[in-house]
Design a protein around this motif. Structure first.
Motif, PDB file in Angstrom:
ATOM      1  N   ASN A 179       1.294   3.347  -3.773  1.00 55.96           N
ATOM      2  CA  ASN A 179       0.614   4.634  -3.865  1.00 55.96           C
ATOM      3  C   ASN A 179       1.534   5.826  -3.634  1.00 55.96           C
ATOM      4  OD1 ASN A 179      -1.982   3.473  -4.288  1.00 55.96           O
ATOM      5  ND2 ASN A 179      -2.138   3.034  -2.105  1.00 55.96           N
TER       6      ASN A 179
ATOM      7  N   LEU B 198       0.829  -1.208   0.000  1.00 58.05           N
ATOM      8  CA  LEU B 198       0.000   0.000   0.000  1.00 58.05           C
ATOM      9  C   LEU B 198       0.860   1.253   0.000  1.00 58.05           C
ATOM     10  CD1 LEU B 198      -2.807  -0.968   2.549  1.00 58.05           C
ATOM     11  CD2 LEU B 198      -3.120  -0.501   0.121  1.00 58.05           C
TER      12      LEU B 198
ATOM     13  N   SER C 142      -6.017   1.148  -8.406  1.00 58.74           N
ATOM     14  CA  SER C 142      -6.353   0.532  -7.123  1.00 58.74           C
ATOM     15  C   SER C 142      -6.780  -0.925  -7.242  1.00 58.74           C
ATOM     16  CB  SER C 142      -7.478   1.322  -6.443  1.00 58.74           C
ATOM     17  OG  SER C 142      -7.117   2.674  -6.278  1.00 58.74           O
TER      18      SER C 142
END
Length: 278
Positions: A210, A206, A254
């Motif tokens: 990102n 994560l 995502s």
């Protein structure tokens, strides 16, 4: 004074209130992203929670995939994420095993130093200057090294607490049978660390997947990742005021993490409760 009936009412309302808060904090932004990604350009000029007049989510995703150069950016993200996660898990779990089993003052100080990276932010300017001196600025190797240095603390924190719950007699039995330290770690300890490692894997994925801040200063302009590519195309004329394409890009970026989270959610919960709480 609080009565028993009040406690029972609150115990019944607590799950409802918690669910409502989760839906409000997570569900509403997620709904905004999905419905905006499914709208036309005219409908998405002012993003809101209303449904699109005609769903064109797949058409928008296809346009983003082709015009936004997503495949190259996706490969760049994988080139960074996979070695980073593998390296952090290997070195972090081995360090956590040693720190958990050898309880000395030196190891206690090393453990405190190791997990300090969770709360102490890295000096970006110093990191960039150091990479330039080493000739690694703008390279995938330099970016991987930065991420490993940042998130090694996370693995040490989760895995050390989990190792302490594993009976030391299992390792002692393997050592009596003639197994060396690497064999004990690979065949005894590592298989038992799967819940904690699954948790650390998701968290690091994560963070790295990102991330745009560190990637912009270290490899910006020389290696494309999905967040960097989104920042570039959103600032260019292609996506200017095209909120339907920007949100479609967010959905596309995502999807891999959503799939991984959906598959590994049970192991994430087990790793958090066993590694961090215990």
């Amino acid at each position: 004074m609080k009565t028993v009936s009040d406690s029972r009412i609150w115990s019944r309302l607590q799950p409802v209130v918690t669910t409502a808060l989760v839906l409000g904090l997570i569900g509403i932004p997620l709904w905004l992203v999905v419905v905006t990604a499914g709208k036309s350009q005219g409908e998405a000029l002012d993003p809101d929670l209303s449904l699109p007049g005609h769903w064109q989510l797949f058409a928008n995703l296809r346009e983003v995939w082709v015009q936004g150069e997503v495949p190259a950016a996706f490969f760049g993200s994988l080139l960074i994420v996979v070695p980073t996660v593998a390296g952090v898990l290997v070195f972090g779990s081995m360090a956590a095993w040693v720190l958990a089993r050898r309880t000395t003052r030196l190891n206690a100080a090393l453990y405190a130093l190791g997990i300090s990276g969770i709360v102490l932010p890295p000096a970006v300017v110093t990191v960039v200057l150091l990479l330039r001196q080493l000739g690694l600025a703008g390279s995938a190797v330099g970016m991987i090294g930065v991420y490993m240095g940042i998130y090694l603390s996370t693995v040490i924190f989760f895995v050390t607490g989990f190792v302490r719950t594993i009976p030391a007699s299992l390792e002692e039995a393997a050592q009596i049978d003639g197994a060396g330290p690497l064999t004990v770690f690979r065949r005894i300890v590592l298989p038992l660390l799967r819940p904690a490692l699954a948790t650390a894997t998701i968290l690091i994925c994560l963070y790295v997947w990102n991330d745009v801040f560190y990637a912009f200063f270290v490899v910006g302009g020389r290696l494309d990742t999905l967040p960097l590519n989104l920042f570039r195309v959103a600032s260019a004329g292609l996506y200017l005021n095209n909120w339907h394409l920007i949100f479609a890009y967010v959905v596309l970026m995502s999807l891999p993490l959503v799939v991984v989270l959906a598959v590994a959610q049970r192991k994430i919960i087990a790793g958090i409760t066993s590694g961090a709480v215990k």
